[in-house]
Design an enzyme around this catalytic site. Structure first.
Site, PDB file in Angstrom:
ATOM      1  CB  THR A 129      -0.887  -0.001   1.267  1.00 26.91           C
ATOM      2  OG1 THR A 129      -1.654  -1.198   1.258  1.00 26.91           O
ATOM      3  CG2 THR A 129      -1.804   1.192   1.301  1.00 26.91           C
ATOM      4  CD  GLU A 130       3.615   3.084  -3.545  1.00 22.68           C
ATOM      5  OE1 GLU A 130       3.295   4.066  -4.254  1.00 22.68           O
ATOM      6  OE2 GLU A 130       4.514   2.285  -3.828  1.00 22.68           O
ATOM      7  N   GLY A 157      -4.133   2.121  -2.685  1.00 24.60           N
ATOM      8  CA  GLY A 157      -4.712   1.272  -1.640  1.00 24.60           C
ATOM      9  C   GLY A 157      -5.167  -0.025  -2.263  1.00 24.60           C
ATOM     10  CD  GLU A 214      -2.921  -9.458   5.524  1.00 21.13           C
ATOM     11  OE1 GLU A 214      -3.240 -10.547   5.019  1.00 21.13           O
ATOM     12  OE2 GLU A 214      -2.165  -9.361   6.501  1.00 21.13           O
ATOM     13  CB  ALA A 238     -11.269  -2.811   1.248  1.00 20.37           C
TER      14      ALA A 238
END
Lengths: 98, 501
Positions: free
Chosen positions: B129-130, B134, B366, B368
């Site tokens: 993630t960044e 996402g 991990e 949504a």
């Protein structure tokens, strides 16, 4: 990915040349991938060269369905690996559905 | 000497490890104090290491216990019954933090890092993630460029669990120099690498003692053998690791839910109102039975996914279903536990409030749940053939499964590829599928556990009803899509007007 500025009017499909269909497909793909259409080649593999996974490939195929107002059945998309193959399928369906 | 006779069996190893885990929890872990301090104390990390908790899934050849995922999940669930922050630390390490290195690392790097990871000398962390990437991992901007005999990495990873004290970071990065402009790779970066820096701990709703930080990479240089797997295969490796990690998370959720159910049972049998234990009222009985049945189904589905992970093969759908079902189930069970505790549940002393906030994140990280469901449903619409499921011996459930299969086929025929982009269609189908998978796993487990037959039958009834509700809602998709498009457009207009490009 919901804006398709190029939406084709049904009567206009009759006069689309192969090159025009190809160009529209490339433009659509470039929009989805957020890249310059100039860098997309017909021989490109959707996965290895364009970095598409099954979900982005589905988005592309679905956008093509909208763009050309054709119904792409799930079964006929199995085994498509290159942009060329996708364009060939779409061209065939555009011609076939006239 | 007969080595085979002396070597402990897997069952014996697990028995000892569970005992050791419980001793560790009893001696070292005070969840309220750990939460209040906002971090897992060093002595708890050290004690977890001594108990072997960082060695669970590391191969025996490299100093680990080499446990199957299912056994590791059992330990993580045991930890989660007491402290979800500690369980998250261990689960992330056993899952995303080390899995790709174990499977895809070079021999030299495995020999170098795995023993330290098994010892807990280095704890594993994972970064995909960044800030701008996402659920949409294709938007990752952290980039590794080939340079000499290595890679130069620049970028920033957000929400890195264990990141504050990790010794080894496994990162998903763009590698346009390795296999095409859109190529991604997975790379390991040790903590001490110059240019790697760690931001302050995030302040969170739950798992407040779990470490969550931003990791910056400024001009970081690592040798090429820090790459995991084939160059350019990063997205596949990430999905594989996420499949594995989601199973660990699902089992962790069963532990939290088990705690909440136990606390509730203790409470409703002791607390008296209107001259009787509150657990004797029909409404409470129904809630407690639903909690127990949901937990039974959660354990069954998580176990099925763990076994499938061990057997190899594509885990994407099953691990996503287990993650969605167990994270939602845990939250629902914790919420019901809090409700049955009455006002007392709202106070910190019962511990139920902490369980509720601790499990909230599992519906998000991990993958949504909303996104996983949309993907799961799209996968159902394009799957080559829906396998015929054998009769379950439960006629109402069989009828539901046939209805689900029929509706998948009908929607596929009607909408073709376009159907995969209709999120209300895909997510409702996926929710029905999750019910079917959980029910099927519950029935199969009951077949080997006769004492659970009644609980399993109740679970299957509830899941079948919920599945039908999801399928009933397919009828309203068109009007729901229209209404939501129109209403959201109105609602957004004052907010979006100043922002349009």
């Amino acid at each position: 990915m919901t804006t398709h500025a190029l939406l084709v009017d049904p009567p206009a499909r009759a006069v689309l040349s192969d090159d025009q269909i190809r160009a529209r497909a490339v433009h659509l793909l470039a929009t989805i991938l957020e890249r310059d259409p100039e860098t997309v080649q017909q021989a490109h593999s959707l996965r290895a060269d364009l970095g598409m996974d099954s979900l982005s490939a589905l988005e592309f195929l679905s956008s093509l369905s909208h763009e050309f107002d054709i119904d792409l059945e799930v079964e006929e998309t199995y085994g498509l690996t290159t942009l060329n193959e996708v364009v060939a399928l779409v061209t065939q369906r555009v011609r076939g559905s006239l | 000497m007969n080595v085979a006779a002396d070597a402990p069996t897997d069952g014996e190893v697990m028995g000892l490890l569970i005992e050791e885990t419980r001793r560790f929890l009893a001696r070292e872990v005070d969840p309220a104090a750990i939460e209040a301090s906002g971090r897992i104390p060093d002595r708890v990390v050290a004690a977890a290491a001594s108990a072997g908790l960082f060695a669970l899934t590391i191969p025996e050849s490299h100093g680990g216990l080499g446990l199957p995922l299912r056994s590791a999940g059992t330990i993580v669930a045991e930890l989660a019954r007491v402290d979800r922050s500690v369980a998250t630390m261990v689960g992330l390490h056993a899952g995303l933090g080390t899995r790709s290195l174990v499977v895809h690392g070079s021999d030299a790097r495995r020999a170098r890092w795995l023993p330290a990871l098994a010892e807990g000398e280095r704890v594993g962390a994972f970064g995909a993630t960044e800030a701008g990437a996402g659920s949409d991992l294709q938007a990752i901007r952290t980039i590794a460029r080939p340079e000499g005999a290595g890679l130069r990495i620049d970028g920033e990873k957000s929400y890195v669990t264990n990141g504050g004290f990790a010794g080894l970071y496994t990162l998903l990065v763009r590698t346009p120099g390795l296999g095409g402009e859109r190529s991604f790779s997975m790379v390991c970066v040790p903590r001490e690498t110059p240019g790697l820096s760690v931001g302050p701990e995030e302040d969170k709703l739950g798992i407040r003692a779990s470490s969550t930080v931003t990791v910056r990479l400024d001009d970081v240089y690592v040798p090429s053998d820090h790459l995991l797997g084939a160059p350019g295969a990063g997205m596949d490796l990430a999905h594989e690791a996420l499949g594995w990690g989601r199973v660990v998370m699902a089992t962790g959720c069963t532990g939290t839910a088990r705690y909440a159910l136990d606390a509730t049972l203790a409470h409703v049998t002791a607390r008296r109102q209107f001259h009787r234990p509150i657990g004797d009222f029909d409404v409470a009985r129904m809630q407690v039975s639903t909690m127990a049945a949901t937990l039974f189904a959660m354990e069954s589905l998580a176990d099925r996914a763990a076994c499938a992970a061990e057997a190899g093969g594509d885990l994407t759908g099953l691990s996503a279903a287990a993650k969605v079902f167990c994270s939602e189930g845990a939250f629902t069970i914790c919420d019901a536990a809090l409700q049955l505790h009455g006002a007392m549940g709202f106070l910190e002393q019962t511990g139920v409030a902490r369980a509720l906030r601790d499990c909230r994140i599992t519906r998000i990280f991990e993958g949504a749940n909303d996104v996983l469901l949309v993907h799961l449903g799209a996968g159902m619409l394009i799957a080559r053939a829906r396998p015929e499921t054998p009769s379950s011996g439960h006629p109402a459930f069989d009828e539901f499964e046939r209805r689900l299969a029929r509706l998948v086929a009908e929607n596929r025929a009607e909408f073709g590829v376009r159907g995969t982009q209709r999120q209300l269609l895909t997510s409702r189908l996926a929710r029905a599928e999750v019910c079917a998978l959980a029910a099927r796993a519950s029935l199969d487990r009951a077949a080997t556990e006769p004492e659970s037959a009644e609980l399993a039958a109740f679970a299957v009834d509830q899941l079948t009803r919920e599945g039908h509700r999801q399928l009933d809602a397919l009828r309203f998709i068109q009007e729901d899509e229209r209404a939501a498009a129109s209403l959201s457009k109105r609602a957004y207009s004052p907010w979006a007007s100043g922002r349009s490009a």
